[in-house]
Enzyme design. Structure first.
Site, short mmCIF file in Angstrom:
data_model
loop_
_atom_site.label_atom_id
_atom_site.label_comp_id
_atom_site.label_asym_id
_atom_site.label_seq_id
_atom_site.Cartn_x
_atom_site.Cartn_y
_atom_site.Cartn_z
N GLY A 1 13.67 -48.64 5.00
CA GLY A 1 14.21 -49.81 4.30
C GLY A 1 13.68 -51.15 4.76
O GLY A 1 14.42 -52.13 4.80
N LEU A 2 12.41 -51.23 5.12
CA LEU A 2 11.76 -52.50 5.51
C LEU A 2 12.51 -53.20 6.63
O LEU A 2 12.76 -54.41 6.58
CB LEU A 2 11.62 -53.44 4.31
CG LEU A 2 10.76 -52.95 3.14
CD1 LEU A 2 10.58 -54.06 2.12
CD2 LEU A 2 9.41 -52.44 3.61
N CYS B 1 8.85 -52.24 -3.70
CA CYS B 1 10.18 -52.79 -3.45
C CYS B 1 10.98 -52.88 -4.75
O CYS B 1 10.42 -53.17 -5.81
CB CYS B 1 10.06 -54.19 -2.84
SG CYS B 1 9.16 -54.24 -1.27
N LYS C 1 -0.58 -53.17 -3.38
CA LYS C 1 -0.33 -51.77 -2.98
C LYS C 1 0.62 -51.13 -3.98
O LYS C 1 1.75 -51.60 -4.17
CB LYS C 1 0.25 -51.70 -1.57
CG LYS C 1 0.40 -50.27 -1.07
CD LYS C 1 0.80 -50.23 0.40
CE LYS C 1 0.79 -48.79 0.93
NZ LYS C 1 1.15 -48.74 2.37
N ILE D 1 -2.40 -44.93 -2.03
CA ILE D 1 -1.12 -45.13 -2.70
C ILE D 1 -0.05 -45.45 -1.68
O ILE D 1 -0.23 -45.20 -0.48
CB ILE D 1 -0.69 -43.85 -3.46
CG1 ILE D 1 -0.67 -42.66 -2.49
CG2 ILE D 1 -1.60 -43.57 -4.64
CD1 ILE D 1 -0.15 -41.34 -3.04
N THR E 1 4.04 -44.44 -0.74
CA THR E 1 4.68 -43.12 -0.74
C THR E 1 5.43 -42.85 -2.04
O THR E 1 6.19 -43.69 -2.51
CB THR E 1 5.67 -43.02 0.44
OG1 THR E 1 6.59 -44.11 0.37
CG2 THR E 1 4.94 -43.06 1.76
N GLY F 1 2.12 -37.96 4.51
CA GLY F 1 1.50 -36.85 5.21
C GLY F 1 0.55 -36.06 4.33
O GLY F 1 0.31 -36.41 3.17
N THR G 1 0.87 -41.58 8.75
CA THR G 1 1.73 -40.56 9.34
C THR G 1 1.07 -39.83 10.50
O THR G 1 1.74 -39.45 11.46
CB THR G 1 2.16 -39.55 8.25
OG1 THR G 1 2.84 -40.26 7.21
CG2 THR G 1 3.09 -38.50 8.80
#
Length: 313
Positions: free
Chosen positions: A62-63, A120, A157, A183, A185, A209, A259
């Site tokens: 959550g940033l 976001c 992004k 990309i 997630t 991942g 990751t």
């Protein structure tokens, strides 16, 4: 912008930089990408925030962060003093928040580029993610570009879970994006069958991942085919030099490692070393000579060095 090598950290996975600096000089990276900076401090989502999945990781942080004031006071000066090439990721809940962040960063000459995190939720549009709508994404990018110094690239992004990734990418470029990161997630979920509850407190989270690498390769491939002149940073499941080369052949001119660093803090340097070896084995003198090469039609008598496409950040 020119980078000494094509391997970057993925936003949020290198912490503030201090954590990785215990292991190696961050100047050895192509660039360090910060976690997404927000206007005000954020505590993040409740725990648990992480859950392992087959060949992947679910996260719902959550940033979390101290806000832009603390970033400019403590984190950016630390990176600048050490000569770390820094790309600052920014995130917001409204267009005005992105604008505020870009304006606050405008006079900071230690910043190489601004990466706009479009995953976001838009508080002004029922929480719909900015990057899932081309017009909303373009509005954010345009607002950031308008207040960012002309010599600082703006990188958009994008999330992959959209109907048409090419359409969103094109909207961002039309809005002023100088480059794209593909990309972020995709959303995923895991259920703890013993507790019979979601594994993450937030329910859903971002999947990262090796499991998402084919998705990242597909998005890079499609966007490069449609927008061959736009530089792309390929991110998603990069754990080896072969993974990095796959994204480069699809059209990325740089790659982000994320990751993999949670298991191996040296992952970026190892990926770079393996990538350089693979390029040498295939007769490439420069990364640029391999960018997008998989798009070239196969044909008899065509050498690897003929008609190579140039692309760089």
């Amino acid at each position: 912008m020119e980078l000494p090598n094509p391997v970057l950290t993925a936003a949020g996975c290198g912490g503030t930089g201090r954590e990785l600096a215990h292991f190696y000089d961050l100047r050895r990276l192509g660039a360090f990408v910060t976690r997404s900076i927000t206007v005000t401090p954020r505590a993040g989502r409740p725990t648990p925030r992480m859950a392992e999945t087959p060949s992947g990781l679910l996260t719902g942080v959550g940033l979390q962060g101290p806000g832009v004031d603390a970033f400019l006071e403590r984190e950016l000066p630390w990176l600048a003093q050490r000569g770390v090439r820094t790309i600052v990721s920014i995130g917001g809940s409204t267009v005005s928040e992105y604008t505020t962040l870009a304006r606050r960063l405008a006079d900071e000459h230690a910043i190489m580029a601004v990466e706009v995190n479009l995953s976001c939720p838009n508080a002004e549009d029922r929480g719909r993610v900015f990057g899932r709508d081309g017009s909303a994404a373009a509005e954010v990018v345009s607002a950031v570009r308008a207040v960012t110094r002309y010599d600082v690239p703006v990188i958009a992004k994008l999330p992959p879970d959209v109907t048409d990734i090419v359409a969103v990418a094109r909207s961002c470029v039309d809005g002023g994006a100088d480059a794209l990161t593909l990309i972020n997630t995709p959303l995923g979920m895991s259920i703890d069958v013993d507790a019979m509850r979601p594994a993450l407190a937030a329910g859903v989270g971002g999947l990262s991942g090796p499991a998402v690498r084919p998705l990242a390769v597909r998005c890079v491939w499609q966007v490069h085919a449609a927008l061959p002149g736009v530089p792309i940073v390929g991110v998603g499941g990069v754990a080896t030099g072969r993974d990095a080369l796959e994204l480069i052949l699809a059209g990325a001119c740089a790659v982000g490692v994320g990751t993999a660093m949670f298991q191996d803090p040296y992952a970026c340097l190892r990926v770079l070393r393996e990538l350089e070896e693979l390029l040498r084995e295939r007769g490439f003198d420069r990364v640029a000579d391999a960018v997008g090469l998989a798009h070239r039609p196969a044909g008899p008598g065509l050498r690897e060095t003929d008609d190579l496409e140039e692309s760089s950040l």
